[in-house]
Design an enzyme around this catalytic site. Structure first.
Site, PDB file in Angstrom:
ATOM      1  N   LYS A 132       0.839  -1.208   0.000  1.00 62.44           N
ATOM      2  CA  LYS A 132       0.000   0.000   0.000  1.00 62.44           C
ATOM      3  C   LYS A 132       0.869   1.250   0.000  1.00 62.44           C
ATOM      4  O   LYS A 132       0.547   2.248  -0.637  1.00 62.44           O
ATOM      5  CB  LYS A 132      -0.940   0.007   1.216  1.00 62.44           C
ATOM      6  CG  LYS A 132      -2.130  -0.924   1.072  1.00 62.44           C
ATOM      7  CD  LYS A 132      -3.295  -0.198   0.421  1.00 62.44           C
ATOM      8  CE  LYS A 132      -4.324  -1.065  -0.274  1.00 62.44           C
ATOM      9  NZ  LYS A 132      -5.029  -2.023   0.501  1.00 62.44           N
ATOM     10  N   LYS A 140      -3.445 -11.866  -8.182  1.00 58.40           N
ATOM     11  CA  LYS A 140      -4.698 -12.315  -7.562  1.00 58.40           C
ATOM     12  C   LYS A 140      -5.814 -11.361  -7.974  1.00 58.40           C
ATOM     13  O   LYS A 140      -5.563 -10.170  -8.205  1.00 58.40           O
ATOM     14  CB  LYS A 140      -4.542 -12.382  -6.044  1.00 58.40           C
ATOM     15  CG  LYS A 140      -4.490 -11.043  -5.377  1.00 58.40           C
ATOM     16  CD  LYS A 140      -4.883 -11.072  -3.901  1.00 58.40           C
ATOM     17  CE  LYS A 140      -5.043  -9.626  -3.458  1.00 58.40           C
ATOM     18  NZ  LYS A 140      -5.519  -9.376  -2.151  1.00 58.40           N
ATOM     19  N   LYS A 173     -10.099  -5.966  -6.319  1.00 56.70           N
ATOM     20  CA  LYS A 173     -10.803  -4.730  -6.703  1.00 56.70           C
ATOM     21  C   LYS A 173      -9.790  -3.645  -6.997  1.00 56.70           C
ATOM     22  O   LYS A 173      -9.947  -2.861  -7.936  1.00 56.70           O
ATOM     23  CB  LYS A 173     -11.698  -4.256  -5.542  1.00 56.70           C
ATOM     24  CG  LYS A 173     -12.740  -5.257  -5.109  1.00 56.70           C
ATOM     25  CD  LYS A 173     -13.308  -4.932  -3.720  1.00 56.70           C
ATOM     26  CE  LYS A 173     -13.525  -6.204  -2.919  1.00 56.70           C
ATOM     27  NZ  LYS A 173     -14.052  -6.031  -1.570  1.00 56.70           N
TER      28      LYS A 173
HETATM   29  P1  TYM Z   1     -11.073  -8.319   1.577  1.00 55.07           P
HETATM   30  O1  TYM Z   1     -12.249  -7.434   1.689  1.00 55.07           O
HETATM   31  O2  TYM Z   1      -9.934  -7.853   0.730  1.00 55.07           O
HETATM   32  O3  TYM Z   1     -11.507  -9.721   0.999  1.00 55.07           O
HETATM   33  C1  TYM Z   1     -12.571 -10.471   1.586  1.00 55.07           C
HETATM   34  C2  TYM Z   1     -12.247 -11.944   1.554  1.00 55.07           C
HETATM   35  O4  TYM Z   1     -12.063 -12.387   0.192  1.00 55.07           O
HETATM   36  C3  TYM Z   1     -10.813 -13.067   0.083  1.00 55.07           C
HETATM   37  N1  TYM Z   1     -10.256 -12.803  -1.241  1.00 55.07           N
HETATM   38  C4  TYM Z   1      -9.751 -13.746  -2.058  1.00 55.07           C
HETATM   39  N2  TYM Z   1      -9.630 -15.070  -1.906  1.00 55.07           N
HETATM   40  C5  TYM Z   1      -9.056 -15.759  -2.938  1.00 55.07           C
HETATM   41  N3  TYM Z   1      -8.636 -15.171  -4.084  1.00 55.07           N
HETATM   42  C6  TYM Z   1      -8.748 -13.838  -4.269  1.00 55.07           C
HETATM   43  N4  TYM Z   1      -8.343 -13.271  -5.390  1.00 55.07           N
HETATM   44  C7  TYM Z   1      -9.318 -13.064  -3.221  1.00 55.07           C
HETATM   45  N5  TYM Z   1      -9.573 -11.737  -3.063  1.00 55.07           N
HETATM   46  C8  TYM Z   1     -10.138 -11.602  -1.856  1.00 55.07           C
HETATM   47  C9  TYM Z   1      -9.933 -12.445   1.156  1.00 55.07           C
HETATM   48  O5  TYM Z   1      -8.870 -13.287   1.512  1.00 55.07           O
HETATM   49  C10 TYM Z   1     -10.921 -12.252   2.273  1.00 55.07           C
HETATM   50  O6  TYM Z   1     -11.059 -13.420   3.030  1.00 55.07           O
HETATM   51  N6  TYM Z   1      -8.508  -7.614   5.790  1.00 55.07           N
HETATM   52  C11 TYM Z   1      -9.645  -8.311   5.241  1.00 55.07           C
HETATM   53  C12 TYM Z   1     -10.943  -8.023   5.968  1.00 55.07           C
HETATM   54  C13 TYM Z   1     -10.929  -8.252   7.453  1.00 55.07           C
HETATM   55  C14 TYM Z   1     -10.912  -9.512   8.111  1.00 55.07           C
HETATM   56  C15 TYM Z   1     -10.954  -9.217   9.494  1.00 55.07           C
HETATM   57  C16 TYM Z   1     -10.846 -10.837   7.648  1.00 55.07           C
HETATM   58  C17 TYM Z   1     -10.987  -7.292   8.412  1.00 55.07           C
HETATM   59  N7  TYM Z   1     -10.993  -7.889   9.656  1.00 55.07           N
HETATM   60  C18 TYM Z   1     -10.947 -10.247  10.450  1.00 55.07           C
HETATM   61  C19 TYM Z   1     -10.843 -11.850   8.613  1.00 55.07           C
HETATM   62  C20 TYM Z   1     -10.888 -11.566   9.994  1.00 55.07           C
HETATM   63  C21 TYM Z   1      -9.806  -7.870   3.790  1.00 55.07           C
HETATM   64  O7  TYM Z   1      -9.389  -6.795   3.411  1.00 55.07           O
HETATM   65  O8  TYM Z   1     -10.525  -8.726   3.013  1.00 55.07           O
END
Ligand code: TYM
Length: 338
Positions: free
Chosen positions: A127, A207, A210
């Site tokens: 980031k 990967k 968004k």
């Molecule tokens: P976020 O919003 O980026 O993504 C949500 C979930 O989708 C999964 N994901 C993917 N899995 C496989 N391939 C991909 N290309 C892919 N893109 C996204 C992410 O691994 C995620 O599980 N930091 C986290 C949100 C969060 C969180 C938490 C998760 C905040 N607090 C506590 C677990 C526990 C995030 O930005 O996910």
């Protein structure tokens, strides 16, 4: 999928059910990477564990700075999760900022977290490079807020995609540091993965994300989904239609694994050059639209009834209050704040 065993004790003696927690950012339209990597598991685990799912608007503030956009995306993400199968009768769905105690717990966690742990987090480094004009402090402390998210509810099962592995590892370290200093208080969170822990984007290299803009969205109009799939990079060594394809490295073929049982036949067609990349992509569009058809209908219905979604979110946050109060009372007591 490896996960801690749920208790099989008799109801009278049963300890509290193992809790499952996960969060998703309302930072844009949900894509098939989110679903195949995480949301499918949210849905599957809601009957196995006491499951709590959260739309993490505090986290999204590190990148989304427009109030109306954040509010709209938060409701859309909640609507999407409900359409994809989260059931408020079987799990709790809420918005992170509706239980603001999590920000207090994060602060307390920061006092046991060396800055060097946060600085070495790969996503922070990324980031810092990707948005050099906005290296806000929230980007650095992001994993401490994740740790607080999970253990505020004393959850230990955490369905996520592999891109969250470093965050989860850091959450465990923070929890361990807290438990060492103040005595055993929190379980250590464990990541749980699906069969597709990393879904590649339409570029076939990075990967699906968004922020990269290489997504196939679940709820976009059909034409947009068609455009996204047809733009996918396939096996770059398959130049002529008659060249044999290599399904093992073709992202379109890999995605077929999750949208039909006959993917081996599709792969065979590619290997023998009976089918071309364009045919395989067209079939993938059809399969994706068919697979998500019912969810897309539910999404449209629910989007037209925002009051229903808002009520589910309010009830979710209210339901969590006793757990939050108990955890925070224990933590404040242990840290000398009461
Ligand atoms: P976020 O919003 O980026 O993504 C949500 C979930 O989708 C999964 N994901 C993917 N899995 C496989 N391939 C991909 N290309 C892919 N893109 C996204 C992410 O691994 C995620 O599980 N930091 C986290 C949100 C969060 C969180 C938490 C998760 C905040 N607090 C506590 C677990 C526990 C995030 O930005 O996910």
């Amino acid at each position: 999928m490896s996960e801690p065993a749920a208790s099989a004790a008799s109801p009278a003696l049963a300890p509290p059910r193992v809790r499952c927690f996960s969060g998703i950012q309302p930072s844009g339209a949900p894509h098939i990477g989110n679903d195949l990597g995480a949301i499918r598991n949210y849905v599957a685990l809601q009957d196995r564990f006491e499951s709590i799912y959260c739309i993490v608007d505090f986290h999204a503030l590190t990148t989304t700075h427009d109030a109306e956009t954040l509010r709209r995306r938060t409701r859309e993400m909640a609507t999407a999760l409900l359409a994809l199968g989260l059931d408020p009768a079987r799990c709790t769905l809420f918005v992170q900022s509706h239980r603001p105690e999590v920000a207090e717990l994060m602060w307390l966690f920061l006092t046991v977290t060396p800055v060097s742990w946060l600085e070495r987090t790969p996503t922070y480094k990324e980031k810092r490079e990707n948005q050099p004009e906005d290296v806000n402090h929230g980007l650095l402390t992001y994993p401490a807020l994740m740790a607080a998210d999970i253990v505020l509810y004393k959850a230990s099962v955490v369905p996520v995609g592999r891109d969250q592995a470093a965050h989860l590892e850091l959450s465990r370290e923070i929890v361990r540091a807290f438990n060492n200093r103040y005595g055993p208080t929190f379980p250590e969170p464990q990541a749980v993965y699906t069969q597709a822990p990393v879904v590649l984007g339409t570029d076939g290299v990075r990967k699906m994300s968004k922020s990269i803009g290489n997504t196939i969205e679940i709820f976009a109009p059909a034409d947009e989904i068609r455009r996204q799939v047809m733009s996918m990079v396939t096996d770059t060594q398959r130049i002529k239609r008659t060249d044999p394809g290599r399904p093992e490295i073709c992202n379109v073929c890999q995605l077929h694994r999750f949208f039909g049982d006959d993917y081996e036949e599709i792969w065979d067609g590619e290997r023998t050059a009976r089918t071309g990349c364009v045919d395989t992509k067209k079939l993938l569009v059809e399969r994706i639209l068919r697979h998500y058809g019912p969810a897309r209908e539910r999404y449209a219905e629910l989007l037209a009834s925002p009051v229903i979604v808002d009520r589910i979110l309010e009830e979710g946050a209210a339901r969590l209050r006793p757990i939050v109060d108990a955890t925070m009372a224990e933590v404040r007591e242990k840290m000398g704040l009461r």
